[in-house]
Structure formats: C-alpha cells, structure tokens
Design an enzyme around this catalytic site. Structure first.
Site, PDB file in Angstrom:
ATOM      1  N   LYS A  54      28.429  35.845  37.866  1.00 53.66           N
ATOM      2  CA  LYS A  54      28.168  34.417  38.118  1.00 53.66           C
ATOM      3  C   LYS A  54      27.077  33.898  37.196  1.00 53.66           C
ATOM      4  O   LYS A  54      27.208  32.830  36.597  1.00 53.66           O
ATOM      5  CB  LYS A  54      27.736  34.204  39.578  1.00 53.66           C
ATOM      6  CG  LYS A  54      28.867  34.274  40.563  1.00 53.66           C
ATOM      7  CD  LYS A  54      28.380  33.798  41.922  1.00 53.66           C
ATOM      8  CE  LYS A  54      29.405  34.059  42.999  1.00 53.66           C
ATOM      9  NZ  LYS A  54      28.877  33.910  44.343  1.00 53.66           N
ATOM     10  N   GLU A  87      33.734  45.441  48.499  1.00 52.77           N
ATOM     11  CA  GLU A  87      32.450  44.725  48.502  1.00 52.77           C
ATOM     12  C   GLU A  87      31.456  45.349  49.474  1.00 52.77           C
ATOM     13  O   GLU A  87      30.253  45.229  49.298  1.00 52.77           O
ATOM     14  CB  GLU A  87      32.659  43.245  48.888  1.00 52.77           C
ATOM     15  CG  GLU A  87      33.102  42.393  47.713  1.00 52.77           C
ATOM     16  CD  GLU A  87      32.931  40.890  47.954  1.00 52.77           C
ATOM     17  OE1 GLU A  87      33.012  40.141  46.981  1.00 52.77           O
ATOM     18  OE2 GLU A  87      32.717  40.460  49.110  1.00 52.77           O
ATOM     19  N   HIS A 103      57.803  54.368  41.401  1.00 54.76           N
ATOM     20  CA  HIS A 103      58.419  54.361  40.072  1.00 54.76           C
ATOM     21  C   HIS A 103      57.426  53.903  39.009  1.00 54.76           C
ATOM     22  O   HIS A 103      57.810  53.508  37.923  1.00 54.76           O
ATOM     23  CB  HIS A 103      59.669  53.470  40.093  1.00 54.76           C
ATOM     24  CG  HIS A 103      60.713  54.002  41.029  1.00 54.76           C
ATOM     25  ND1 HIS A 103      61.820  54.695  40.612  1.00 54.76           N
ATOM     26  CD2 HIS A 103      60.772  53.999  42.386  1.00 54.76           C
ATOM     27  CE1 HIS A 103      62.535  55.075  41.664  1.00 54.76           C
ATOM     28  NE2 HIS A 103      61.915  54.664  42.755  1.00 54.76           N
TER      29      HIS A 103
HETATM   30  O1  PA5 Z   1      32.859  38.496  51.347  1.00 60.05           O
HETATM   31  C1  PA5 Z   1      32.210  37.637  50.759  1.00 60.05           C
HETATM   32  O2  PA5 Z   1      31.137  37.205  51.200  1.00 60.05           O
HETATM   33  C2  PA5 Z   1      32.717  37.018  49.485  1.00 60.05           C
HETATM   34  O3  PA5 Z   1      33.856  37.630  49.006  1.00 60.05           O
HETATM   35  C3  PA5 Z   1      33.006  35.547  49.683  1.00 60.05           C
HETATM   36  O4  PA5 Z   1      33.976  35.405  50.669  1.00 60.05           O
HETATM   37  C4  PA5 Z   1      33.455  34.872  48.398  1.00 60.05           C
HETATM   38  O5  PA5 Z   1      32.539  35.131  47.373  1.00 60.05           O
HETATM   39  C5  PA5 Z   1      33.575  33.376  48.598  1.00 60.05           C
HETATM   40  O6  PA5 Z   1      32.368  32.835  48.992  1.00 60.05           O
HETATM   41  P1  PA5 Z   1      32.272  31.408  49.661  1.00 60.05           P
HETATM   42  O7  PA5 Z   1      33.058  31.428  50.924  1.00 60.05           O
HETATM   43  O8  PA5 Z   1      30.811  31.200  49.894  1.00 60.05           O
HETATM   44  O9  PA5 Z   1      32.843  30.415  48.676  1.00 60.05           O
END
Ligand code: PA5
Length: 446
Positions: free
Chosen positions: A423, A288, A309
């Site tokens: 989303k 990310e 494997h």
């Molecule tokens: O690193 C990030 O910001 C995301 O992976 C969030 O952790 C994930 O989308 C979950 O979001 P939230 O904690 O707002 O539910």
C-alpha cells in the site's frame, strides 16, 4: 452434525504418540485459553467468536429488509469490496447456490463483485453489464479508506446518480465502521443519506462474514441467513469445549504437527467447483492470520478432478513440502445417472448406470491413497451437503481453527501488518502526498 474430521490416512506420517504428545496438546490448551479468556495478542478482535448468538438483532432485521428492497427494485447488484469485505459473501453464494448463480433462471438479482482488483477491463465489463438495467450497489469497507473499492465505488456512484438522480438513496447500501471520523465511506454515506450497516469494532475483515459484510449480499441471493446463523451457533456449541475429540481443535493441532515435520504448504482440496470461492475465503483467512514473523503454513487450494490434470502431478511427485485437507461433500444438490452407451463404442461399459457423484467419490478415495503413497499427508473433512446450515458451521469451524492454530504457532492471528508494504509503495507511486519521500526512493529503484 454436518462436519466430521477423518484423520485415518495421517497414520503414515504421524504416529499415535506424536498425535497425542503432551507438548502439542499443552500448546493447544494454551491457545484455547487465550481465546476463551481473551488474553492473547489481538484479543480485542475476538468479536467473531460469540457472533453466532450474540449479534445485533435489529441490524439483522435491517439486513433482511434491505435485501428485500434490492430484490424488489434491481435486476443486478454490484458488491464492492476487497479481501474480507467480499470473499465470504461470494463464497457463500457459490457454495449455497451455484458458481453459475448469475446464469441460472431465478427471481433474485444477478450479483457482481467489483473493487477487488484494479483492472480497468474487469471494471468496464461489469459497468457495461449493469448500467443498462436497474441495479444497486452494496459497498463494503471496514476501514472505509481502501483504495480498490473506493475507486470502483466512485465510478458506480457516478453512474447511479446520473441514472436515478435523488432516488439513488434507494440503491446504495454502505457497510463500514460506525465512526465517520475514521471511515471516509461512513462520512460520505452520512452526507448523502445512504443506508448504512456497521462492521463491529471487534470483528476483523476476514472474520466478518457473519456480519452485514457477508449477510447482506448473501440475503440478496435468496439464501436463508437465519439458517446460516443457526449452523454457526451449533458449531460454536460443539467446538467451544476443550477436548481431544473436538475436531476443530484436532485440525489445528494436526496441521501444526505436519508443519513441524516440514510440511509448510496446506492445500485445501474439493471435488466441487462450487467450493472454489470457499477455497479463496479460507486462503485469505489462514494466509493473513498465520503468515507473519517469518512463520506460517502457506495456504493453497485446488479443485479436483480438474487440477488432477495440472497440479496433481506436483502433489503426487514433486517437492514433498505439502499436505492436503480434503473437503468431501457427501450429498450433491443434483443426482446424475450415467446412461448406458447403447452402441458400446466408448469402451466404458463399467460406468453404465453409475451415479456421477459415486464416480467423484471414488476419484477422491483413489486420489487420497495415491497422494498418501506419494508422500503427501491427507486428512478429510466430511460435510453433508451444500446448504446454509453447513456454510455457517464451516465458517465457524475454520475461524476457530484458524485462531487456535495461529496462537499455537505463536503469532497474532488477528492483524495483517504485511499488507501495508504494497500500500505504501502504491500510494507513493500514484502521488499520495503523504508518501512524497518514499516516492523519490522507490522511483530511483524502478
Ligand atoms: O481481513 C482483513 O482485515 C482484510 O483482508 C480486509 O478485509 C481488506 O483489506 C479490506 O479492508 P476494508 O474492509 O477496510 O476495505
């Protein structure tokens, strides 16, 4: 210090000259300055960098008290969250305790993770395991608006309310934004008088394991969160000086040099199944943070020798697009001696009396050399053992390396604009009125 980068096998792919090039080290210095001086893109999200020392001590005490309460009144706890809101705690529990934590004999509750998928089968199974025993729920969402955990929490809340009536307040713990205008979860918690914990504004989801997000579930498992923080604080001291021998900065530099040579996939390798969820946490952190603007190293992972494997074939012999970062855990938690085969019929007398971790280590050395010879660059990160302190150190090492690496790559390591794509389409398709127009367009394409 428990972490040591061993880059000696990289010499076949990167010359000394390349590794010491002024250009890459200037870029690293520039990236480092952006973190220290808070001048880079996304710098308002640098709270994690000082967290090991500069954390809310009252909140920390509250976390310990809540963990104790859960351990006292629950046989199971369900941690509801997705992405950065569950990966760190699950990784910690498996790394420090065991991937078989729930099956072990222990005086702490079983821990299940829910709300990290939309699977009705998985949800039904966790529900049926928990509903007939005393259980609590820790629900985590920084934004307080994420669909997956919101649905799981709605279902679990219904079960808890039916089972415990007004006493449900003792069994629901909410970790979210401090602002009830922003986080619907916070608004709900306030209305229902659930205990709440704050995800600091300047700490993003994937950098949040050293806040209540990670620490409350970890503390429930009985792991010592003071030791985790002190491990992270030691790493902070060690890695926050700019120096060519700083392993954290060196790791960020080397992976960028390999990327520039066409190695666009990094495989995090471990020889311990207990590292599986650490791999997942690491993949989210780097994936990310770096994968944007049509750039980035694709983070992948394997557990060896299991995957030797399967994916081992590709790594040895397939498209030459990857490099490996091998986590070598020096001391196992348990020693196993291989007994002699008294009948001498399995043809493996040479392992008689050997320790299993010695065989595992030799498998690692042999594989590093084989993959190196096959054209896959390897570097090794040695760590002492699987414990709280090492976990804290690893978290800080990788978070800092990730931020540095992202800035070297010239991306903002703290946003995740690409997550929105799915989303919007999902909301449109499930009938969120905000996306009525998109719904029509998408449905035409299905
Ligand atoms: O690193 C990030 O910001 C995301 O992976 C969030 O952790 C994930 O989308 C979950 O979001 P939230 O904690 O707002 O539910």
């Amino acid at each position: 210090m428990a972490i040591k980068l061993n880059d000696k096998y990289l010499k076949y792919f990167l010359s000394d000259e390349e590794q010491n090039s002024q250009i890459i080290w200037d870029r690293a210095r520039n990236a480092y300055d952006k973190i220290i001086n808070k001048t880079g893109e996304g710098s308002e999200m640098l709270g994690w960098a000082s967290l090991p020392e500069d954390y809310d001590k009252d909140e920390f005490a509250k976390i310990k008290a809540a963990a104790e309460k859960i351990r006292g009144n629950s046989k199971a706890v369900v941690v509801v969250g997705i992405g950065g809101s569950y990966l760190g705690s699950r990784a910690a529990i498996e790394f420090i305790k065991s991937p078989l934590y729930n099956n072990l004999k222990k005086d702490t509750p079983d821990i299940y993770f829910l709300g990290n998928s939309i699977s009705s089968d998985y949800l039904s199974e966790v529900k049926s395991i928990c509903e007939n025993q005393d259980f609590s729920v820790i629900v985590i969402s920084k934004s307080g608006t994420t669909t997956e955990p919101a649905i799981a929490f709605r279902i679990l809340r219904g079960i808890l309310e039916k089972k415990y009536g007004d006493n449900v307040k003792d069994r629901i713990f909410v970790i979210t934004d401090k602002n009830g205008q922003k986080s619907k979860l916070k608004a709900l918690a306030d209305l229902k008088c659930y205990e709440t914990f704050v995800v600091p504004d300047d700490v993003g989801g994937r950098y949040s394991v050293l806040t209540a997000v990670g620490l409350l579930p970890i503390a429930v498992s009985g792991a010592d969160i003071d030791k985790i923080m002190s491990g992270a604080a030691e790493a902070r001291k060690k890695y926050l000086d700019f120096d060519k021998n700083n392993d954290c900065i060196k790791y960020a530099v080397l992976r960028n040099l390999l990327y520039e040579k066409g190695k666009s996939v990094e495989i995090l390798v471990s020889y311990e199944p207990a590292f599986t969820m650490m791999n997942e946490w690491w993949k989210q952190l780097f994936g990310e943070s770096e994968g944007k603007d049509k750039k980035g190293i694709y983070p992948s992972s394997v557990i060896f020798s299991t995957d030797l494997h399967s994916l081992g074939q590709f790594i040895q012999d397939g498209a030459r697009i990857m490099f490996e970062t091998v986590i070598n855990i020096k001391e196992p938690q348990n020693k196993v001696k291989i007994p002699p085969d008294s009948e001498k019929i399995d043809g493996m007398g040479y392992v008689d009396g050997m320790m299993l971790d010695e065989v595992n280590y030799k498998a690692m050395l042999g594989t590093v050399i084989a993959h190196t010879d096959g054209g896959t660059p390897n570097m090794i990160i040695d760590i002492d053992k699987r414990d709280e302190k090492t976990f804290g150190e690893l978290v800080y090492f990788f978070e800092l390396a990730c931020a540095l690496s992202g800035y070297i790559l010239e991306v903002n390591p703290f946003d995740q604009p690409g997550v929105e794509g799915y989303k919007i389409n999902m909301f449109a398709l499930i009938g969120n009125p905000k996306y009525a127009k998109e719904k029509e367009e998408i449905e035409k394409r299905i």
